[in-house]
Design a protein around this motif. Sequence first.
Motif, mmCIF file in Angstrom:
data_model
loop_
_atom_site.group_PDB
_atom_site.id
_atom_site.type_symbol
_atom_site.label_atom_id
_atom_site.label_comp_id
_atom_site.label_asym_id
_atom_site.label_seq_id
_atom_site.Cartn_x
_atom_site.Cartn_y
_atom_site.Cartn_z
ATOM 1 N N PRO A 35 0.822 -1.216 0.000
ATOM 2 C CA PRO A 35 0.000 0.000 0.000
ATOM 3 C C PRO A 35 0.852 1.260 0.000
ATOM 4 O O PRO A 35 1.772 1.393 0.798
ATOM 5 C CB PRO A 35 -0.787 -0.120 1.301
ATOM 6 C CG PRO A 35 -0.878 -1.577 1.537
ATOM 7 C CD PRO A 35 0.405 -2.151 1.045
ATOM 8 N N TRP B 437 -12.308 -2.894 -6.498
ATOM 9 C CA TRP B 437 -12.136 -2.526 -5.082
ATOM 10 C C TRP B 437 -11.156 -3.390 -4.322
ATOM 11 O O TRP B 437 -10.945 -3.168 -3.125
ATOM 12 C CB TRP B 437 -13.501 -2.511 -4.377
ATOM 13 C CG TRP B 437 -14.381 -1.497 -5.005
ATOM 14 C CD1 TRP B 437 -15.486 -1.729 -5.770
ATOM 15 C CD2 TRP B 437 -14.198 -0.077 -4.990
ATOM 16 N NE1 TRP B 437 -15.998 -0.552 -6.232
ATOM 17 C CE2 TRP B 437 -15.223 0.487 -5.768
ATOM 18 C CE3 TRP B 437 -13.254 0.777 -4.414
ATOM 19 C CZ2 TRP B 437 -15.344 1.859 -5.972
ATOM 20 C CZ3 TRP B 437 -13.371 2.136 -4.616
ATOM 21 C CH2 TRP B 437 -14.409 2.671 -5.381
ATOM 22 N N GLU B 629 -9.242 6.865 -8.543
ATOM 23 C CA GLU B 629 -8.178 7.052 -7.570
ATOM 24 C C GLU B 629 -7.714 5.710 -7.021
ATOM 25 O O GLU B 629 -8.449 4.732 -7.043
ATOM 26 C CB GLU B 629 -8.661 7.953 -6.424
ATOM 27 C CG GLU B 629 -8.909 9.396 -6.839
ATOM 28 C CD GLU B 629 -7.647 10.102 -7.350
ATOM 29 O OE1 GLU B 629 -6.527 9.669 -7.026
ATOM 30 O OE2 GLU B 629 -7.797 11.077 -8.110
ATOM 31 N N GLY B 630 -6.467 5.705 -6.537
ATOM 32 C CA GLY B 630 -5.943 4.507 -5.894
ATOM 33 C C GLY B 630 -5.200 3.628 -6.865
ATOM 34 O O GLY B 630 -5.525 3.564 -8.038
ATOM 35 N N THR B 631 -4.189 2.961 -6.345
ATOM 36 C CA THR B 631 -3.494 1.973 -7.165
ATOM 37 C C THR B 631 -3.256 0.768 -6.261
ATOM 38 O O THR B 631 -4.213 0.299 -5.640
ATOM 39 C CB THR B 631 -2.232 2.574 -7.819
ATOM 40 O OG1 THR B 631 -1.493 1.537 -8.413
ATOM 41 C CG2 THR B 631 -1.377 3.392 -6.865
ATOM 42 N N THR B 633 -3.069 -0.934 -3.232
ATOM 43 C CA THR B 633 -3.265 -0.577 -1.830
ATOM 44 C C THR B 633 -4.246 -1.519 -1.161
ATOM 45 O O THR B 633 -4.748 -2.462 -1.771
ATOM 46 C CB THR B 633 -3.696 0.905 -1.693
ATOM 47 O OG1 THR B 633 -3.560 1.278 -0.321
ATOM 48 C CG2 THR B 633 -5.104 1.155 -2.176
ATOM 49 N N ASP B 637 -8.236 1.218 2.032
ATOM 50 C CA ASP B 637 -7.634 2.429 1.490
ATOM 51 C C ASP B 637 -8.211 2.742 0.103
ATOM 52 O O ASP B 637 -8.411 3.908 -0.248
ATOM 53 C CB ASP B 637 -6.115 2.274 1.412
ATOM 54 C CG ASP B 637 -5.402 3.622 1.273
ATOM 55 O OD1 ASP B 637 -5.788 4.568 1.993
ATOM 56 O OD2 ASP B 637 -4.487 3.730 0.445
ATOM 57 N N MET B 638 -8.483 1.708 -0.673
ATOM 58 C CA MET B 638 -9.099 1.916 -1.996
ATOM 59 C C MET B 638 -10.417 2.694 -1.858
ATOM 60 O O MET B 638 -10.653 3.655 -2.591
ATOM 61 C CB MET B 638 -9.392 0.567 -2.672
ATOM 62 C CG MET B 638 -8.360 0.083 -3.648
ATOM 63 S SD MET B 638 -7.962 1.272 -4.966
ATOM 64 C CE MET B 638 -9.488 1.293 -5.908
ATOM 65 N N LEU B 641 -9.732 6.369 -0.709
ATOM 66 C CA LEU B 641 -9.199 7.245 -1.767
ATOM 67 C C LEU B 641 -10.304 7.697 -2.719
ATOM 68 O O LEU B 641 -10.226 8.768 -3.316
ATOM 69 C CB LEU B 641 -8.088 6.530 -2.537
ATOM 70 C CG LEU B 641 -6.806 6.280 -1.728
ATOM 71 C CD1 LEU B 641 -5.852 5.364 -2.490
ATOM 72 C CD2 LEU B 641 -6.111 7.600 -1.390
ATOM 73 N N ASN B 642 -11.332 6.859 -2.872
ATOM 74 C CA ASN B 642 -12.435 7.211 -3.766
ATOM 75 C C ASN B 642 -13.655 7.740 -2.999
ATOM 76 O O ASN B 642 -14.720 7.910 -3.583
ATOM 77 C CB ASN B 642 -12.809 6.006 -4.627
ATOM 78 C CG ASN B 642 -11.747 5.704 -5.660
ATOM 79 O OD1 ASN B 642 -11.706 6.350 -6.701
ATOM 80 N ND2 ASN B 642 -10.859 4.759 -5.373
ATOM 81 N N SER B 679 -5.173 6.774 7.360
ATOM 82 C CA SER B 679 -4.150 7.104 6.380
ATOM 83 C C SER B 679 -2.763 6.860 6.961
ATOM 84 O O SER B 679 -1.891 6.283 6.313
ATOM 85 C CB SER B 679 -4.335 8.569 5.984
ATOM 86 O OG SER B 679 -3.579 8.835 4.856
#
Lengths: 711, 711
Positions: A35, B437, B629-631, B633, B637-638, B641-642, B679
């Motif tokens: 992450p 997701w 958003e997000g990669t 992770t 967190d995904m 981020l969205n 975060s």
Amino acid sequence: MVANTYLEGSYSEIYPDIARDADGMRKLFRQFSFPGGIPSHAAPETPGSIHEGGELGYALVHAYGAAFDDPDLIVACVVGDGEAETGPLAASWHSNKFLNPAHDGAVLPILHLNGYKIANPTVLGRMRDEEIRDLFRGFGHEPLFVEGDDPRLMHQTMADALDVALASIRSIQQHARDGRKTIERPRWPMIVLRSPKGWTGPKEVDGKKVEGFWRAHQVPVSGCRDNPAHLKVLEDWMRSYEPDKLFDDNGALIPELQALAPDGQRRMGANPHANGGLLKKELKLPDFRSFAVEVPQPGSVIAEATRELGKFLRDVIRLNAKERNFRIMGPDETASNRLDAVFEATERVWMEPTEPYDVHLAQDGRVMEVLSEHLCQGWLEGYLLTGRHGFFSCYEAFIHIVDSMFNQHAKWLKVTRELPWRRPIASLNYLLTSHVWRQDHNGFSHQDPGFVDLVANKKADIVRIYFPPDANTLLWIADHCLRTYNRINVIVAGKQPAPQWLSMQDAATHCDAGIGIWSWAGTEDANAEPDVVMACAGDVPTLETLAAVDLLRKALPDLKIRVVNVVDLMTLQPREQHPHGLSDRDFDGLFTADKPVIFAYHGYPYLIHRLTYNRTNHAGMHVRGFIEEGTTTTPFDMVVLNKLDRYHLAIEAIERVPGLATKAAQVKQQFRDKLIEHSRYVREHGEDMPEVQGWVWPNSAGGNTPAEAGD
Amino acid sequence: MVANTYLEGSYSEIYPDIARDADGMRKLFRQFSFPGGIPSHAAPETPGSIHEGGELGYALVHAYGAAFDDPDLIVACVVGDGEAETGPLAASWHSNKFLNPAHDGAVLPILHLNGYKIANPTVLGRMRDEEIRDLFRGFGHEPLFVEGDDPRLMHQTMADALDVALASIRSIQQHARDGRKTIERPRWPMIVLRSPKGWTGPKEVDGKKVEGFWRAHQVPVSGCRDNPAHLKVLEDWMRSYEPDKLFDDNGALIPELQALAPDGQRRMGANPHANGGLLKKELKLPDFRSFAVEVPQPGSVIAEATRELGKFLRDVIRLNAKERNFRIMGPDETASNRLDAVFEATERVWMEPTEPYDVHLAQDGRVMEVLSEHLCQGWLEGYLLTGRHGFFSCYEAFIHIVDSMFNQHAKWLKVTRELPWRRPIASLNYLLTSHVWRQDHNGFSHQDPGFVDLVANKKADIVRIYFPPDANTLLWIADHCLRTYNRINVIVAGKQPAPQWLSMQDAATHCDAGIGIWSWAGTEDANAEPDVVMACAGDVPTLETLAAVDLLRKALPDLKIRVVNVVDLMTLQPREQHPHGLSDRDFDGLFTADKPVIFAYHGYPYLIHRLTYNRTNHAGMHVRGFIEEGTTTTPFDMVVLNKLDRYHLAIEAIERVPGLATKAAQVKQQFRDKLIEHSRYVREHGEDMPEVQGWVWPNSAGGNTPAEAGD
């Protein structure tokens, strides 16, 4: 890629935090597939990469895109045997028929048969060497086989094969560059590498085969935190590389090994070809105004928009002929899309034999045509990613073939924009033409305006969508797109003869704003709101809207109509969502707060709703567009079947203006009768009624003076 | 195809209006590529066709789909050299590695090298015979060459080649069917036909080469109405066939020629394989209820939805093993998508050599895996179009690779539904999983939930989109989809362990309605409207919505919350637009007329707006979904981020309920702090906070009793 660029030092130069010591190495390992870290495959963050792993299929076509017009470059392209099963990759092998050894670089494909995918053997991995040899000789290559599992022997064999391949490439190139005419297309070398999957990893885990089998995919031994036996496997595996001999006490690679890497830009992570913005030169553009269609009065001239664009593109080719950094791609459609003026400046590239009666084929042509949208898109991506410029014209319906390639390129751009060391590359410019509304001979299979729906899902700073309504606006937009960086620009424009609306000066004002009131077409008073807004985006919807306005002006002279034309679709979005988006105040100024808006749109109507649902007057917006009706039919019948025609639009205006439906019942009925008349006429005559075919905008009567009212 | 089926008589049987006389022939000619008539290429209206021309690339893969499990069928597949340049076609040649001569039919590819496309020579057309031979031997074929331009000689040569090919096919099949074990994959015959483009048409027009060149494409001689010289060319050409000798005075083909066609169903226009509904047998389905996950209380059980579905599919395979009319397709992902229970009933089909350590490979497997979404889709389409059933599971992001194939199949279905003689075929069923997701190890390249946006553009009677939130709903939906005809069903469901919400009985009630209030989760009073509606579609959005509701229930016990879950996305559309659409009254009953709706959606949020923009409470709908958003992770967190996570959803509820923001300022701040804490935690630990990972729905506290409130 990550490990290699770390070892050669380029990784730490870009990411100083990942230093060449024990602490840096720990961070390097920890960020991998973690992450906030980096993906498990090559990605924009990876130095030396020009495309992301994950979705497979595009390695070879990108390699060719990189090699075109770069005579000193040899692109070694490793194709996995999983990737080799995909359609785009399978088609890419024929790219060698479009590579000119005289002025292009070379591609050295290395087909890596490690035999397995995630959970299966691979198709090519289980083919015998004879079949592989036949197949790739058939594709025009001379395969060199490197096979085995003893690292020491394999490294030497691979080095020998590379020597042979490079010598062969050099010989082919010298032959072509000495000016000796190539009669036969050269047989380019390639390497077929058979090595075990998970090579030098654990042989077995829990008694099950891992090395040389698909279980070696991604995580050959799992659960090492909780399973001491697995931890032992991992430790033994790692220790088998004797790290103590490779790294010093600080965790840095020992100097003798560091010295093995080449210097500076010759390191794979520092190769400027993999950060194309570094190599990019400005594209020289002619003054697009010099190609302007003279439009003394709106609608007074007929022209084919894409044919005019072709002349502009012809001069783009001429101006950049010396730099050799601009190409045009199209799936066998450049002439069909009426861009054929480009053939006054160049030809189609063609390395196969030619016949005396062939036309517009040449070994050094700059137009690339092949009946594969995948190849057109992939070549262009590779070309742009290595610092050049280009333009892709395609039938609108069939651009969906490359939806997924578009997606991945958009993702690439999105992430690279966030990496300061990645320099901007030229935008990917699409012209979508031969569009949904003109299907006299094709039909339903050629009708799909939905690519822009996909495009609109992408991040606002990456994508632009334009609907120029005529030739001068198309020229302005095309010029603009060719000047942009790190974007994907989609231009939708027809190729058929059509009335021209704006002089170049008006076109410039209109396109610069992206949206505007065409006051010369409307009938509103300067100081009062109109009764109805007739909005349009796209050339055919603009034509039908103006024809509807003409009908209404004649039948109901007291009706106050405003005409709004949209060139830049992104103006409709809220300003917070897109940099081109109108503020709510400007939007309301154009579309009013509560008057009915009849919006004629080129594509699926939902897109307009989705872009405008938050606007004050959204409840008043009535969008007509393509609703999947119609097949082989006349231009006017297509719009009638989808209720986008002048009569339906005029009827809807009458119905939506409060109180007008009763007053104008007779007018409405006249328009309805016209639709019935049309329907009968087209079935009988196979063409549209003369009054539709011959309709022209009434230059003199009624409207305001022809000038852009702006936004 | 149109001409051939007219001459053999099958056309006139289907379209009696196009009789076998002069009047019928006139209508036949006139309707061709004419408004209200038929397209210029094969289309659903064409008897004997199983797919539309136009977009090229799918002939060969459809041919293989048709041949699987039909041992007596030989599919002669003409591949044009234009089509041969496309990616999907290039990959299709490897299909012979998946065809079993013992129980499948055969495919006889006829590569037709007429040398030209619209405006170019073809890549394969200009390759020498040796290269063509190498290439297709490499693909596992034995090419038979038929080359020339003298029709009399060519017909005989072609007949000979067909005899050789058919004898070779028969020999391969007999060998396999006699039970002799096939060690080597057979080398199947194919025909390479080189004949001039526009063969027997005008040699030249206006001094320019036409026959044997690309100018022969579509309209070899134009403007015959106004140009007498061209009219003469046309007349000479037509008369060269000596129609007076072929047709009698009434315009009917003379009996001797009529007699050349085979009888009945052996005519190409009457072949039942090209009207698959005629051959289709009902799929036998197990009782899906027997695979139910026991869910005593909502959220009390963890299960992997797709793993449960795998057991159901396993039994579908078993029940239809004798009929051999059900296959599962997947691009190397069946196990990765956790459908591996199917391997208890069958294996992956594999005709190449096997190794002793291989698992789940067999020559007669019913799971088809290849790393090409194009092949999976194309095989399945061919299989369905010829009357069988199937299921395609795919990573969600990569299904975009076949966007255009989906489009064309949807178009085909749309038109065939309007043709009474076309019998319904089984639906094309997608399971999209490994979805956006959950990207712990992959990342941005694997994230795209936009396929359903494309699907929603299609006609309502063709498409369905389902978001089952757990295992029991997935089972119900899958069972339902496998029972439908002439549709494309898209099911989106995760594969990761996740809480289960509904017992099978509740799942049935909920799925049958397609949408419903989960009163066990809400806090509203029976007789009053809620303060806020928390809506969700998709498994992850449902989880986050329920977690948000849990937070709100605990922090603000007086807040009246309604939870609405959407399984069938089409319920959101107006009833006039989709048969599953809710009436406005029902919609308002669920979403209220004016209360804030916080809608957590699996995909791009715009789709929900586009489906609901006409609803009373649209202005109150606030949709959260994937915003690119997000990669790589963590799962939580995904969603953070969205802005689709529980905290963002709960904060938005507080902000949207009038007057609450001030009252609940402290609660809001707590949730904001949690986001900051998350975060920090995820960057440090590489996993989600324990309170997120360990969150469970409070079975006992607060809510109403667990029962479906339904609609």
